[in-house]
Motif scaffolding. Sequence first.
Motif, PDB file in Angstrom:
ATOM      1  N   PRO A 365     -20.128 -10.221 -14.552  1.00 46.34           N
ATOM      2  CA  PRO A 365     -21.002  -9.459 -15.453  1.00 46.34           C
ATOM      3  C   PRO A 365     -20.660  -9.653 -16.924  1.00 46.34           C
ATOM      4  N   LYS A 366     -19.421 -10.080 -17.217  1.00 42.51           N
ATOM      5  CA  LYS A 366     -19.021 -10.248 -18.617  1.00 42.51           C
ATOM      6  C   LYS A 366     -19.479 -11.580 -19.200  1.00 42.51           C
ATOM      7  N   VAL A 367     -19.950 -12.491 -18.346  1.00 45.97           N
ATOM      8  CA  VAL A 367     -20.370 -13.822 -18.800  1.00 45.97           C
ATOM      9  C   VAL A 367     -21.856 -13.990 -18.535  1.00 45.97           C
ATOM     10  N   PRO A 368     -22.686 -14.256 -19.558  1.00 48.57           N
ATOM     11  CA  PRO A 368     -24.115 -14.503 -19.314  1.00 48.57           C
ATOM     12  C   PRO A 368     -24.299 -15.649 -18.324  1.00 48.57           C
ATOM     13  N   ARG A 369     -25.307 -15.541 -17.469  1.00 49.52           N
ATOM     14  CA  ARG A 369     -25.505 -16.548 -16.432  1.00 49.52           C
ATOM     15  C   ARG A 369     -25.607 -17.957 -17.007  1.00 49.52           C
ATOM     16  N   GLU A 370     -26.321 -18.107 -18.137  1.00 46.13           N
ATOM     17  CA  GLU A 370     -26.520 -19.438 -18.726  1.00 46.13           C
ATOM     18  C   GLU A 370     -25.225 -20.004 -19.311  1.00 46.13           C
ATOM     19  N   GLU A 371     -24.176 -19.175 -19.389  1.00 44.60           N
ATOM     20  CA  GLU A 371     -22.893 -19.649 -19.910  1.00 44.60           C
ATOM     21  C   GLU A 371     -21.816 -19.676 -18.831  1.00 44.60           C
ATOM     22  N   ALA A 372     -22.208 -19.448 -17.593  1.00 50.68           N
ATOM     23  CA  ALA A 372     -21.229 -19.409 -16.502  1.00 50.68           C
ATOM     24  C   ALA A 372     -20.701 -20.812 -16.216  1.00 50.68           C
ATOM     25  N   LEU A 373     -19.389 -20.929 -16.140  1.00 45.70           N
ATOM     26  CA  LEU A 373     -18.767 -22.193 -15.792  1.00 45.70           C
ATOM     27  C   LEU A 373     -18.449 -22.226 -14.298  1.00 45.70           C
ATOM     28  N   ILE A 374     -18.414 -23.436 -13.769  1.00 42.15           N
ATOM     29  CA  ILE A 374     -18.144 -23.615 -12.345  1.00 42.15           C
ATOM     30  C   ILE A 374     -16.644 -23.482 -12.085  1.00 42.15           C
ATOM     31  N   LEU A 375     -16.316 -22.763 -11.037  1.00 43.08           N
ATOM     32  CA  LEU A 375     -14.918 -22.555 -10.650  1.00 43.08           C
ATOM     33  C   LEU A 375     -14.583 -23.481  -9.483  1.00 43.08           C
ATOM     34  N   ASN A 376     -13.560 -24.320  -9.679  1.00 40.33           N
ATOM     35  CA  ASN A 376     -13.112 -25.226  -8.626  1.00 40.33           C
ATOM     36  C   ASN A 376     -11.992 -24.538  -7.851  1.00 40.33           C
ATOM     37  N   LEU A 377     -12.302 -24.063  -6.650  1.00 40.11           N
ATOM     38  CA  LEU A 377     -11.309 -23.317  -5.875  1.00 40.11           C
ATOM     39  C   LEU A 377     -10.100 -24.164  -5.506  1.00 40.11           C
ATOM     40  N   GLU A 378     -10.270 -25.483  -5.518  1.00 38.71           N
ATOM     41  CA  GLU A 378      -9.154 -26.369  -5.203  1.00 38.71           C
ATOM     42  C   GLU A 378      -8.007 -26.191  -6.199  1.00 38.71           C
ATOM     43  N   GLN A 379      -8.345 -25.771  -7.415  1.00 39.53           N
ATOM     44  CA  GLN A 379      -7.329 -25.627  -8.453  1.00 39.53           C
ATOM     45  C   GLN A 379      -6.775 -24.195  -8.542  1.00 39.53           C
ATOM     46  N   HIS A 380      -7.145 -23.360  -7.567  1.00 43.49           N
ATOM     47  CA  HIS A 380      -6.680 -21.976  -7.561  1.00 43.49           C
ATOM     48  C   HIS A 380      -6.140 -21.641  -6.172  1.00 43.49           C
ATOM     49  N   ALA A 381      -4.841 -21.870  -5.996  1.00 45.88           N
ATOM     50  CA  ALA A 381      -4.223 -21.704  -4.674  1.00 45.88           C
ATOM     51  C   ALA A 381      -4.320 -20.277  -4.165  1.00 45.88           C
ATOM     52  N   ASP A 382      -4.379 -19.309  -5.077  1.00 46.08           N
ATOM     53  CA  ASP A 382      -4.377 -17.902  -4.666  1.00 46.08           C
ATOM     54  C   ASP A 382      -5.778 -17.336  -4.489  1.00 46.08           C
ATOM     55  N   LEU A 383      -6.798 -18.187  -4.565  1.00 52.12           N
ATOM     56  CA  LEU A 383      -8.180 -17.709  -4.449  1.00 52.12           C
ATOM     57  C   LEU A 383      -8.932 -18.543  -3.427  1.00 52.12           C
ATOM     58  N   GLY A 384      -9.671 -17.880  -2.565  1.00 48.36           N
ATOM     59  CA  GLY A 384     -10.439 -18.589  -1.554  1.00 48.36           C
ATOM     60  C   GLY A 384     -11.705 -17.842  -1.197  1.00 48.36           C
ATOM     61  N   ILE A 385     -12.315 -18.240  -0.086  1.00 49.27           N
ATOM     62  CA  ILE A 385     -13.551 -17.615   0.383  1.00 49.27           C
ATOM     63  C   ILE A 385     -13.232 -16.705   1.553  1.00 49.27           C
ATOM     64  N   ARG A 386     -13.671 -15.481   1.456  1.00 48.83           N
ATOM     65  CA  ARG A 386     -13.442 -14.512   2.524  1.00 48.83           C
ATOM     66  C   ARG A 386     -14.501 -14.631   3.605  1.00 48.83           C
ATOM     67  N   ARG A 387     -15.770 -14.758   3.204  1.00 46.25           N
ATOM     68  CA  ARG A 387     -16.854 -14.799   4.190  1.00 46.25           C
ATOM     69  C   ARG A 387     -18.104 -15.381   3.553  1.00 46.25           C
ATOM     70  N   SER A 388     -18.979 -15.871   4.416  1.00 43.74           N
ATOM     71  CA  SER A 388     -20.322 -16.282   3.997  1.00 43.74           C
ATOM     72  C   SER A 388     -21.279 -15.141   4.327  1.00 43.74           C
ATOM     73  N   LEU A 389     -22.320 -15.007   3.539  1.00 41.28           N
ATOM     74  CA  LEU A 389     -23.307 -13.968   3.820  1.00 41.28           C
ATOM     75  C   LEU A 389     -24.680 -14.424   3.353  1.00 41.28           C
ATOM     76  N   LYS A 390     -25.699 -13.818   3.968  1.00 34.32           N
ATOM     77  CA  LYS A 390     -27.069 -14.150   3.602  1.00 34.32           C
ATOM     78  C   LYS A 390     -27.364 -13.650   2.182  1.00 34.32           C
ATOM     79  N   PRO A 391     -28.219 -14.359   1.453  1.00 32.71           N
ATOM     80  CA  PRO A 391     -28.533 -13.918   0.094  1.00 32.71           C
ATOM     81  C   PRO A 391     -29.025 -12.472   0.022  1.00 32.71           C
ATOM     82  N   GLN A 392     -29.821 -12.041   1.020  1.00 31.75           N
ATOM     83  CA  GLN A 392     -30.362 -10.679   0.960  1.00 31.75           C
ATOM     84  C   GLN A 392     -29.291  -9.608   1.132  1.00 31.75           C
TER      85      GLN A 392
END
Length: 425
Positions: A365-392
């Motif tokens: 929320p602190k970063v406008p969508r048009e200024e959002a940078l892509i996060l490469n999870l490969e470079q963040h050992a302590d961060l990953g994906i918990r689950r996938s979910l439907k857009p709705q």
Amino acid sequence: MKDTTADPLIDVGQLKVGMFIHLDLGWMSHPFPLSSFKLSSEDQLLILRRLGLQQVRWSPGKSDLQTEASPLPPEPAPEVSNALSAEELAREAHRKALEAQRAALNLCERQYAEAAGAFRGVMDLVPTDPRHARDQATALTAALLDKMLVEGDLNIRLLNEGAGDRGTAHALNVSIISLLLGRAFGLGREEMMDLGVGALLHDIGKTEVLARLRHRDDSFTAAELNGYQSHVAKGVALAQGMGLAAGPLLIIAQHHENADGSGFPQRINVDRMSAGSRIVSLVNRFDGLCNPLLASKAMTPHEGLSLMFAQGRNRFDATMLNAFIRMMGVYPPGSTVQLTDDRFALVVAVNSSRPLKPKVMVHDPKVPREEALILNLEQHADLGIRRSLKPQHLPRASLDYLSPRTRLAYFFEPTQGPGTAELAA
């Protein structure tokens, strides 16, 4: 839009680094990523000379030519406080990273648009000049391979909305992902050419089927189902008229066969399917699950892969299915996910060497969508994906911010290159 045909011609021997040129050969007739671009190296000049061109068009206003004037002495740096300087440096770094990210996506989308236009040109030729259509399909496949067979890994990249008509998007999705899977298997160029041409044209028979029968529906009567399934035989007949080789012909004939013999029209099993057919039937199924005729029935890419894995022991070649899942990643581009720090994100690219660590756009929320940078999870050992979910199932604010695609279109880009900028975790 500016009329570039008014741009002046220049002899190839007079070209210099920094000139913005236009190649009127068409995207399929040269090895460059785009047909209009700024020359950036002597190697590009050498390639242009080897193409045998005498002249090309160039745009002086878009060029960046170095002058012979003596450089001006650098201006003294303004005296600013260390805190302000660091803040300005951070803003400038963010701006440059954002520019690189946008440039990378723009390059993918422009390449995709040129490929889509070339494919539509192929299909327009099929009824009137089938042999020319074959040559153009071959040239398009060769162009994709020339841009794909580079050193190092490739990311599978999600494109923005605007993939064009469904038939073109489906053909390109199936051909691009099939070629990437063939690349992962180490297929030779001749095999890759057969795979690419067959994948591009696998649904060609649908042009001779009633529009309402081109996409299978559970409500079809037996007669309607036969009408839908007839697109395979009609495709083979059209391909024979085009003079296609045996490899692409088999793909068109077998792209709806299954490893367990439950497919159609011949109900053959995996032992009688060609390698190209096994790849295309797999990718065709995946794209059909994620991009059905009715968007309301679409599965997320993660759901599509999960279903295919559950059916894998029967319906698909197990070795190829496992390789496909490794290549696409557990969370393929287009998946909406929740990270281990509870933030929501959209997967935008995946590197098959780290399938659990894709690149994501994170709702912040602190970063406008048009200024959002892509996060490469490969470079963040302590961060990953918990689950996938439907857009709705996303919170409304995350849904609006991430704007998941209703139609998925894929392309490819080098693992290392423009757009590898990172968003701070």
